[in-house]
Design a protein around this motif. Structure first.
Motif, PDB file in Angstrom:
ATOM      1  N   LEU A  63       0.820  -1.208   0.000  1.00 16.25           N
ATOM      2  CA  LEU A  63       0.000   0.000   0.000  1.00 16.25           C
ATOM      3  C   LEU A  63       0.855   1.260   0.000  1.00 16.25           C
ATOM      4  CD1 LEU A  63      -2.757  -1.129   2.517  1.00 16.25           C
ATOM      5  CD2 LEU A  63      -3.085  -0.649   0.082  1.00 16.25           C
ATOM      6  N   ALA A  64       1.980   1.232   0.728  1.00 17.18           N
ATOM      7  CA  ALA A  64       2.856   2.399   0.772  1.00 17.18           C
ATOM      8  C   ALA A  64       3.364   2.748  -0.617  1.00 17.18           C
ATOM      9  CB  ALA A  64       4.029   2.137   1.714  1.00 17.18           C
ATOM     10  N   ALA A  65       3.663   1.723  -1.404  1.00 15.42           N
ATOM     11  CA  ALA A  65       4.171   1.947  -2.761  1.00 15.42           C
ATOM     12  C   ALA A  65       3.055   2.342  -3.719  1.00 15.42           C
ATOM     13  CB  ALA A  65       4.864   0.683  -3.258  1.00 15.42           C
TER      14      ALA A  65
ATOM     15  N   VAL B 147       4.506  10.026   7.394  1.00 12.75           N
ATOM     16  CA  VAL B 147       3.631   9.493   8.442  1.00 12.75           C
ATOM     17  C   VAL B 147       3.720  10.400   9.666  1.00 12.75           C
ATOM     18  CG1 VAL B 147       3.087   7.538   9.923  1.00 12.75           C
ATOM     19  CG2 VAL B 147       3.992   7.135   7.640  1.00 12.75           C
ATOM     20  N   VAL B 148       2.559  10.774  10.207  1.00 13.83           N
ATOM     21  CA  VAL B 148       2.478  11.582  11.427  1.00 13.83           C
ATOM     22  C   VAL B 148       2.159  10.637  12.582  1.00 13.83           C
ATOM     23  CG1 VAL B 148       1.358  13.523  12.571  1.00 13.83           C
ATOM     24  CG2 VAL B 148       1.616  13.537  10.078  1.00 13.83           C
ATOM     25  N   LEU B 149       3.091  10.476  13.505  1.00 18.77           N
ATOM     26  CA  LEU B 149       2.922   9.548  14.620  1.00 18.77           C
ATOM     27  C   LEU B 149       2.391  10.307  15.837  1.00 18.77           C
ATOM     28  CD1 LEU B 149       6.236   7.492  14.231  1.00 18.77           C
ATOM     29  CD2 LEU B 149       3.955   6.961  13.322  1.00 18.77           C
TER      30      LEU B 149
ATOM     31  N   LEU C  60      10.303   1.492   5.663  1.00 20.45           N
ATOM     32  CA  LEU C  60       9.711   1.893   4.391  1.00 20.45           C
ATOM     33  C   LEU C  60      10.347   3.152   3.802  1.00 20.45           C
ATOM     34  CD1 LEU C  60       5.883   1.275   4.986  1.00 20.45           C
ATOM     35  CD2 LEU C  60       7.566  -0.225   3.909  1.00 20.45           C
ATOM     36  N   GLY C  61      11.183   3.829   4.588  1.00 17.93           N
ATOM     37  CA  GLY C  61      11.853   5.019   4.073  1.00 17.93           C
ATOM     38  C   GLY C  61      10.970   6.244   3.982  1.00 17.93           C
ATOM     39  N   LEU C  62       9.906   6.287   4.780  1.00 17.92           N
ATOM     40  CA  LEU C  62       8.988   7.427   4.767  1.00 17.92           C
ATOM     41  C   LEU C  62       9.506   8.537   5.671  1.00 17.92           C
ATOM     42  CD1 LEU C  62       5.640   5.455   5.101  1.00 17.92           C
ATOM     43  CD2 LEU C  62       6.717   6.280   2.992  1.00 17.92           C
ATOM     44  N   ARG C  63       9.105   9.744   5.373  1.00 13.30           N
ATOM     45  CA  ARG C  63       9.418  10.849   6.263  1.00 13.30           C
ATOM     46  C   ARG C  63       8.585  10.704   7.534  1.00 13.30           C
ATOM     47  NH1 ARG C  63       7.571  17.083   6.357  1.00 13.30           N
ATOM     48  NH2 ARG C  63       8.452  17.462   8.412  1.00 13.30           N
ATOM     49  N   LEU C  64       9.215  10.876   8.676  1.00 11.13           N
ATOM     50  CA  LEU C  64       8.545  10.769   9.962  1.00 11.13           C
ATOM     51  C   LEU C  64       8.350  12.145  10.574  1.00 11.13           C
ATOM     52  CD1 LEU C  64      10.638   7.862  11.551  1.00 11.13           C
ATOM     53  CD2 LEU C  64       8.438   7.660  10.378  1.00 11.13           C
ATOM     54  N   THR C  65       7.181  12.372  11.121  1.00 10.20           N
ATOM     55  CA  THR C  65       6.946  13.523  11.960  1.00 10.20           C
ATOM     56  C   THR C  65       5.940  13.114  13.028  1.00 10.20           C
ATOM     57  OG1 THR C  65       6.446  15.894  12.001  1.00 10.20           O
ATOM     58  CG2 THR C  65       5.092  14.523  10.549  1.00 10.20           C
ATOM     59  N   GLY C  66       5.685  13.986  13.986  1.00  8.21           N
ATOM     60  CA  GLY C  66       4.766  13.599  15.052  1.00  8.21           C
ATOM     61  C   GLY C  66       4.598  14.685  16.086  1.00  8.21           C
ATOM     62  N   LEU C  67       3.788  14.376  17.067  1.00 10.02           N
ATOM     63  CA  LEU C  67       3.440  15.295  18.148  1.00 10.02           C
ATOM     64  C   LEU C  67       3.364  14.470  19.420  1.00 10.02           C
ATOM     65  CD1 LEU C  67       2.405  18.357  18.418  1.00 10.02           C
ATOM     66  CD2 LEU C  67       0.109  17.346  18.470  1.00 10.02           C
TER      67      LEU C  67
ATOM     68  N   ALA D 115       3.008   6.654  23.686  1.00  8.74           N
ATOM     69  CA  ALA D 115       4.366   7.033  23.282  1.00  8.74           C
ATOM     70  C   ALA D 115       5.365   5.892  23.380  1.00  8.74           C
ATOM     71  CB  ALA D 115       4.845   8.211  24.131  1.00  8.74           C
ATOM     72  N   MET D 116       5.136   4.948  24.280  1.00  2.00           N
ATOM     73  CA  MET D 116       6.101   3.861  24.431  1.00  2.00           C
ATOM     74  C   MET D 116       6.145   2.938  23.222  1.00  2.00           C
ATOM     75  SD  MET D 116       6.009   2.859  28.493  1.00  2.00           S
ATOM     76  CE  MET D 116       4.226   2.809  28.634  1.00  2.00           C
ATOM     77  N   SER D 117       5.158   3.076  22.321  1.00  2.00           N
ATOM     78  CA  SER D 117       5.138   2.265  21.100  1.00  2.00           C
ATOM     79  C   SER D 117       5.872   2.929  19.943  1.00  2.00           C
ATOM     80  CB  SER D 117       3.681   2.005  20.668  1.00  2.00           C
ATOM     81  OG  SER D 117       2.959   1.325  21.657  1.00  2.00           O
ATOM     82  N   VAL D 118       6.339   4.150  20.132  1.00  2.00           N
ATOM     83  CA  VAL D 118       6.833   4.911  18.990  1.00  2.00           C
ATOM     84  C   VAL D 118       8.041   4.268  18.327  1.00  2.00           C
ATOM     85  CG1 VAL D 118       8.362   6.487  20.278  1.00  2.00           C
ATOM     86  CG2 VAL D 118       7.242   7.263  18.172  1.00  2.00           C
ATOM     87  N   GLY D 119       8.889   3.609  19.106  1.00  2.86           N
ATOM     88  CA  GLY D 119      10.082   2.991  18.534  1.00  2.86           C
ATOM     89  C   GLY D 119       9.769   1.932  17.500  1.00  2.86           C
ATOM     90  N   ARG D 120       8.710   1.156  17.734  1.00  2.00           N
ATOM     91  CA  ARG D 120       8.334   0.126  16.759  1.00  2.00           C
ATOM     92  C   ARG D 120       7.925   0.763  15.439  1.00  2.00           C
ATOM     93  NH1 ARG D 120       5.507  -2.020  21.210  1.00  2.00           N
ATOM     94  NH2 ARG D 120       3.468  -1.575  20.284  1.00  2.00           N
ATOM     95  N   PHE D 121       7.172   1.852  15.524  1.00  2.00           N
ATOM     96  CA  PHE D 121       6.682   2.504  14.310  1.00  2.00           C
ATOM     97  C   PHE D 121       7.796   3.227  13.561  1.00  2.00           C
ATOM     98  CE2 PHE D 121       2.811   1.776  16.669  1.00  2.00           C
ATOM     99  CZ  PHE D 121       1.879   1.480  15.685  1.00  2.00           C
ATOM    100  N   THR D 122       8.697   3.896  14.276  1.00  2.00           N
ATOM    101  CA  THR D 122       9.789   4.583  13.582  1.00  2.00           C
ATOM    102  C   THR D 122      10.709   3.575  12.902  1.00  2.00           C
ATOM    103  OG1 THR D 122      11.100   4.669  15.635  1.00  2.00           O
ATOM    104  CG2 THR D 122       9.764   6.601  15.090  1.00  2.00           C
ATOM    105  N   HIS D 123      10.915   2.430  13.523  1.00  2.00           N
ATOM    106  CA  HIS D 123      11.772   1.395  12.923  1.00  2.00           C
ATOM    107  C   HIS D 123      11.157   0.858  11.634  1.00  2.00           C
ATOM    108  CE1 HIS D 123      14.394  -2.072  12.502  1.00  2.00           C
ATOM    109  NE2 HIS D 123      13.338  -2.857  12.489  1.00  2.00           N
TER     110      HIS D 123
END
Length: 205
Positions: free
Chosen positions: A26-28, A35-37, A86-93, A71-79
């Motif tokens: 789907l990403a492709a 992705v906004v985390l 996937l090489g996507l740009r990451l941002t978040g709040l 927030a403790m799940s953020v590491g899994r998503f950034t990885h």
């Protein structure tokens, strides 16, 4: 369900230990560029509401706004989603108290630390301060929740708290209320009163 909604579900399943094939596909195909985390669904509601007010369709722009379940799940998503995945740009709040989790997640994913934004306490607190308590109470009245708020603030545990603290706590006392007010508070803002972390997040996309 929209294509971006399907991507959100696929990523959430992947982060929980499921297969990542659908998320990659789907990403492709969409394509997704960023992705906004966000910590939870009330933050998603606020970001979506501000984007709508500014005439933006983030999904159409290739931006996935994603609640990560704390927030403790953020590491899994950034990885999975960042340079190592996937090489996507990451941002978040995130909330100030959770900054360390986001900073660690961004560092481990080799993503630029400047690309996430921090609320002084949390987003609800930022929005209440931006609106002022009198305006928030007007919005609560318009939503039909004034009687519930008045009952809540009479509780002994609330008597020594400020009006701002009472409102912030009130939004979390009923399932779904915090999400609903994530949208309502943003829609009630004057254009020049958007809290800096939320404004900077959307401007950065």
């Amino acid at each position: 369900m929209s294509d971006m909604g399907a991507f959100r579900e696929a990523v959430t399943e992947w982060a929980a230990g499921g297969p990542g094939d659908l998320a990659r596909e789907l990403a492709a195909r969409l394509p997704v560029r960023a992705v906004v985390l966000l910590e939870g669904p009330s933050d998603v509601a606020a970001v979506d509401a501000l984007a709508a007010r500014r005439g933006r369709d983030l999904a159409a722009e290739g931006v996935c706004v994603l609640a990560i379940g704390g927030a403790m799940s953020v590491g899994r998503f950034t990885h999975l989603l960042g340079p190592s995945g996937l090489g996507l740009r990451l941002t978040g709040l995130c909330d100030e108290a959770e900054r360390r989790y986001y900073a660690r997640g961004w560092e481990r994913a080799s993503a630029p630390a400047r690309d996430f934004f921090v609320c002084a306490a949390d987003l609800e607190d930022e929005l209440i301060r931006a609106l002022g308590t009198a305006r928030v109470e007007e919005l609560v009245r318009a939503e039909g929740d004034l009687r519930a708020l008045e009952t809540f603030v009479r509780q002994p545990a609330q008597r020594d708290r400020t009006a701002q603290q009472q409102l912030r706590r009130f939004f979390g006392t009923k399932k779904g209320r915090k999400i609903r007010y994530g949208r309502v508070l943003v829609e009630g803002l004057e254009p020049d009163r958007v809290p800096a972390p939320l404004d900077e997040l959307l401007t950065s996309l």
